[in-house]
Design a protein around this motif. Structure first.
Motif, PDB file in Angstrom:
ATOM      1  N   GLY A 182      -2.284   8.452   0.750  1.00 43.97           N
ATOM      2  CA  GLY A 182      -0.868   8.739   0.487  1.00 43.97           C
ATOM      3  C   GLY A 182      -0.217   9.389   1.695  1.00 43.97           C
ATOM      4  N   GLN A 183      -0.927  10.336   2.299  1.00 42.76           N
ATOM      5  CA  GLN A 183      -0.403  11.024   3.496  1.00 42.76           C
ATOM      6  C   GLN A 183      -0.249  10.025   4.645  1.00 42.76           C
ATOM      7  OE1 GLN A 183      -3.455  13.998   3.923  1.00 42.76           O
ATOM      8  NE2 GLN A 183      -2.446  15.465   2.582  1.00 42.76           N
ATOM      9  N   PHE A 184      -1.227   9.130   4.768  1.00 41.25           N
ATOM     10  CA  PHE A 184      -1.188   8.128   5.843  1.00 41.25           C
ATOM     11  C   PHE A 184       0.048   7.238   5.703  1.00 41.25           C
ATOM     12  CE2 PHE A 184      -2.238   3.904   7.493  1.00 41.25           C
ATOM     13  CZ  PHE A 184      -2.567   4.227   8.806  1.00 41.25           C
ATOM     14  N   PHE A 185       0.272   6.702   4.492  1.00 46.34           N
ATOM     15  CA  PHE A 185       1.394   5.769   4.318  1.00 46.34           C
ATOM     16  C   PHE A 185       2.745   6.488   4.296  1.00 46.34           C
ATOM     17  CE2 PHE A 185      -2.137   3.084   3.109  1.00 46.34           C
ATOM     18  CZ  PHE A 185      -1.849   2.005   3.917  1.00 46.34           C
ATOM     19  N   GLU A 186       2.744   7.746   3.910  1.00 49.12           N
ATOM     20  CA  GLU A 186       3.971   8.539   4.001  1.00 49.12           C
ATOM     21  C   GLU A 186       4.364   8.684   5.475  1.00 49.12           C
ATOM     22  OE1 GLU A 186       7.074   9.671   2.627  1.00 49.12           O
ATOM     23  OE2 GLU A 186       5.605   9.657   1.001  1.00 49.12           O
ATOM     24  N   CYS A 187       3.384   8.908   6.305  1.00 43.60           N
ATOM     25  CA  CYS A 187       3.613   9.063   7.742  1.00 43.60           C
ATOM     26  C   CYS A 187       4.045   7.724   8.359  1.00 43.60           C
ATOM     27  CB  CYS A 187       2.338   9.591   8.391  1.00 43.60           C
ATOM     28  SG  CYS A 187       2.568  10.068  10.088  1.00 43.60           S
ATOM     29  N   LEU A 208      -8.413   5.123  10.543  1.00 44.44           N
ATOM     30  CA  LEU A 208      -6.953   4.969  10.650  1.00 44.44           C
ATOM     31  C   LEU A 208      -6.266   6.322  10.799  1.00 44.44           C
ATOM     32  CD1 LEU A 208      -6.347   2.198   7.961  1.00 44.44           C
ATOM     33  CD2 LEU A 208      -6.021   1.968  10.427  1.00 44.44           C
ATOM     34  N   LEU A 209      -6.707   7.311  10.023  1.00 43.53           N
ATOM     35  CA  LEU A 209      -6.102   8.643  10.105  1.00 43.53           C
ATOM     36  C   LEU A 209      -6.327   9.247  11.492  1.00 43.53           C
ATOM     37  CD1 LEU A 209      -6.942  10.010   6.568  1.00 43.53           C
ATOM     38  CD2 LEU A 209      -4.659   9.903   7.560  1.00 43.53           C
ATOM     39  N   MET A 210      -7.539   9.111  12.001  1.00 47.02           N
ATOM     40  CA  MET A 210      -7.840   9.669  13.327  1.00 47.02           C
ATOM     41  C   MET A 210      -7.009   8.970  14.401  1.00 47.02           C
ATOM     42  SD  MET A 210     -11.891  10.516  13.547  1.00 47.02           S
ATOM     43  CE  MET A 210     -12.419   8.844  13.274  1.00 47.02           C
ATOM     44  N   GLU A 211      -6.868   7.643  14.263  1.00 46.88           N
ATOM     45  CA  GLU A 211      -6.106   6.882  15.249  1.00 46.88           C
ATOM     46  C   GLU A 211      -4.616   7.204  15.172  1.00 46.88           C
ATOM     47  OE1 GLU A 211      -7.020   4.961  17.784  1.00 46.88           O
ATOM     48  OE2 GLU A 211      -9.021   5.678  17.329  1.00 46.88           O
ATOM     49  N   LEU A 212      -4.118   7.379  13.952  1.00 46.34           N
ATOM     50  CA  LEU A 212      -2.700   7.716  13.780  1.00 46.34           C
ATOM     51  C   LEU A 212      -2.400   9.063  14.444  1.00 46.34           C
ATOM     52  CD1 LEU A 212      -0.019   6.879  12.371  1.00 46.34           C
ATOM     53  CD2 LEU A 212      -0.718   8.303  10.457  1.00 46.34           C
ATOM     54  N   ILE A 213      -3.291  10.018  14.233  1.00 43.64           N
ATOM     55  CA  ILE A 213      -3.142  11.343  14.835  1.00 43.64           C
ATOM     56  C   ILE A 213      -3.163  11.224  16.362  1.00 43.64           C
ATOM     57  CG2 ILE A 213      -4.384  13.542  15.193  1.00 43.64           C
ATOM     58  CD1 ILE A 213      -5.165  13.296  12.148  1.00 43.64           C
ATOM     59  N   LEU A 253       0.819  -1.211   0.000  1.00 36.92           N
ATOM     60  CA  LEU A 253       0.000   0.000   0.000  1.00 36.92           C
ATOM     61  C   LEU A 253       0.856   1.266   0.000  1.00 36.92           C
ATOM     62  CD1 LEU A 253      -2.855  -1.212   2.364  1.00 36.92           C
ATOM     63  CD2 LEU A 253      -2.953  -0.907  -0.115  1.00 36.92           C
ATOM     64  N   THR A 254       2.066   1.197   0.539  1.00 37.03           N
ATOM     65  CA  THR A 254       2.982   2.349   0.493  1.00 37.03           C
ATOM     66  C   THR A 254       3.445   2.586  -0.949  1.00 37.03           C
ATOM     67  OG1 THR A 254       3.723   1.977   2.757  1.00 37.03           O
ATOM     68  CG2 THR A 254       5.183   3.280   1.353  1.00 37.03           C
ATOM     69  N   ILE A 255       3.740   1.505  -1.657  1.00 37.74           N
ATOM     70  CA  ILE A 255       4.150   1.644  -3.063  1.00 37.74           C
ATOM     71  C   ILE A 255       3.023   2.296  -3.865  1.00 37.74           C
ATOM     72  CG2 ILE A 255       4.733   0.369  -5.184  1.00 37.74           C
ATOM     73  CD1 ILE A 255       6.075  -1.753  -3.350  1.00 37.74           C
ATOM     74  N   PHE A 256       1.818   1.825  -3.615  1.00 40.58           N
ATOM     75  CA  PHE A 256       0.684   2.316  -4.402  1.00 40.58           C
ATOM     76  C   PHE A 256       0.301   3.758  -4.029  1.00 40.58           C
ATOM     77  CE2 PHE A 256      -3.814   2.877  -5.390  1.00 40.58           C
ATOM     78  CZ  PHE A 256      -3.808   2.554  -6.740  1.00 40.58           C
ATOM     79  N   TYR A 257       0.179   4.027  -2.735  1.00 46.19           N
ATOM     80  CA  TYR A 257      -0.347   5.337  -2.305  1.00 46.19           C
ATOM     81  C   TYR A 257       0.735   6.395  -2.075  1.00 46.19           C
ATOM     82  CZ  TYR A 257      -4.983   3.316  -1.728  1.00 46.19           C
ATOM     83  OH  TYR A 257      -6.196   2.724  -1.955  1.00 46.19           O
ATOM     84  N   ALA A 258       1.810   6.034  -1.378  1.00 46.53           N
ATOM     85  CA  ALA A 258       2.813   7.060  -1.046  1.00 46.53           C
ATOM     86  C   ALA A 258       3.773   7.275  -2.216  1.00 46.53           C
ATOM     87  CB  ALA A 258       3.569   6.670   0.219  1.00 46.53           C
TER      88      ALA A 258
END
Ligand SMILES: [Zn+2]
Length: 189
Positions: free
Chosen positions: A157-162, A132-137, A94-99
């Motif tokens: 993309g932002q999620f997997f970049e992080c 996932l974004l809320m939990e990551l934050i 998913l990092t390859i695809f999104y980030a």
């Protein structure tokens, strides 16, 4: 019920140790289902696990409550609940695809993933993305991004970049402790 724990070793080392692995001991812990009896050991079950450099059967330690009959299984943090694919290959694909913003063909060519599997990963991720974004934050004490019209692909993309700069297994463990879900858990679980 499943609980995740930090195995603090590779899947290879975990698999080699089998039933002799030093699992967290839940003996005598109050049953999380009925809270009226203590958990006791209840053997193991075998589970297939696929990582980037490991594919094989691992043993999962299980506990039971004699009062209500519910079991508690201890899942090592490199595994993903309900999936044969572990955290590592799922995040990698998913990092390859999104980030990295590769197309489907490039993503599949550079990973262990088939087109069908990637499609399924993307579908499940899309359903879980806001959570996932809320939990990551929350777990990383990050500042929430400014609200705006950012599409789901960009947000993924932002999620997997992080995640790339963090420990994906550790994040998975923390999110699981808070929500009982990991990256691709079905929402109805
Ligand atoms: Zn119970």
């Amino acid at each position: 019920m499943q609980q995740m724990f930090d195995a603090r070793c590779s899947a290879q080392m975990y698999a080699i140790q089998g039933r002799y692995f030093p699992f967290p001991d839940l003996t005598g812990v109050l049953c999380p289902h009925c809270q009226s009896d203590l958990l006791r050991k209840h053997g193991f079950y075998a589970r297939y696990l696929i990582l980037l450099h490991f594919a094989g059967t691992i043993l999962i330690r299980r506990y039971i409550c004699k009062e209500c009959g519910h079991t508690v299984s201890l899942l090592p943090s490199f595994a993903h609940p309900g999936r044969a694919y572990g955290i590592e290959p799922i995040i990698c694909v998913l990092t390859i695809f999104y980030a990295d913003e590769k197309c489907v063909s490039e993503t599949c060519a550079s990973s262990v993933c088939s087109r069908q599997l990637l499609r399924w990963f993307r579908l499940r991720l899309k359903q879980n993305l806001n959570l996932l974004l809320m939990e990551l934050i929350a777990v990383c004490s990050l500042r929430a991004p400014p609200a705006g019209e950012v599409g789901a692909k960009k947000r993924a993309g932002q999620f997997f970049e992080c995640i790339r700069s963090l420990n994906a297994e550790d994040i998975s463990l923390k999110i699981f402790e808070r929500t009982r879900k990991s990256y691709l858990s079905p929402l109805s679980d």
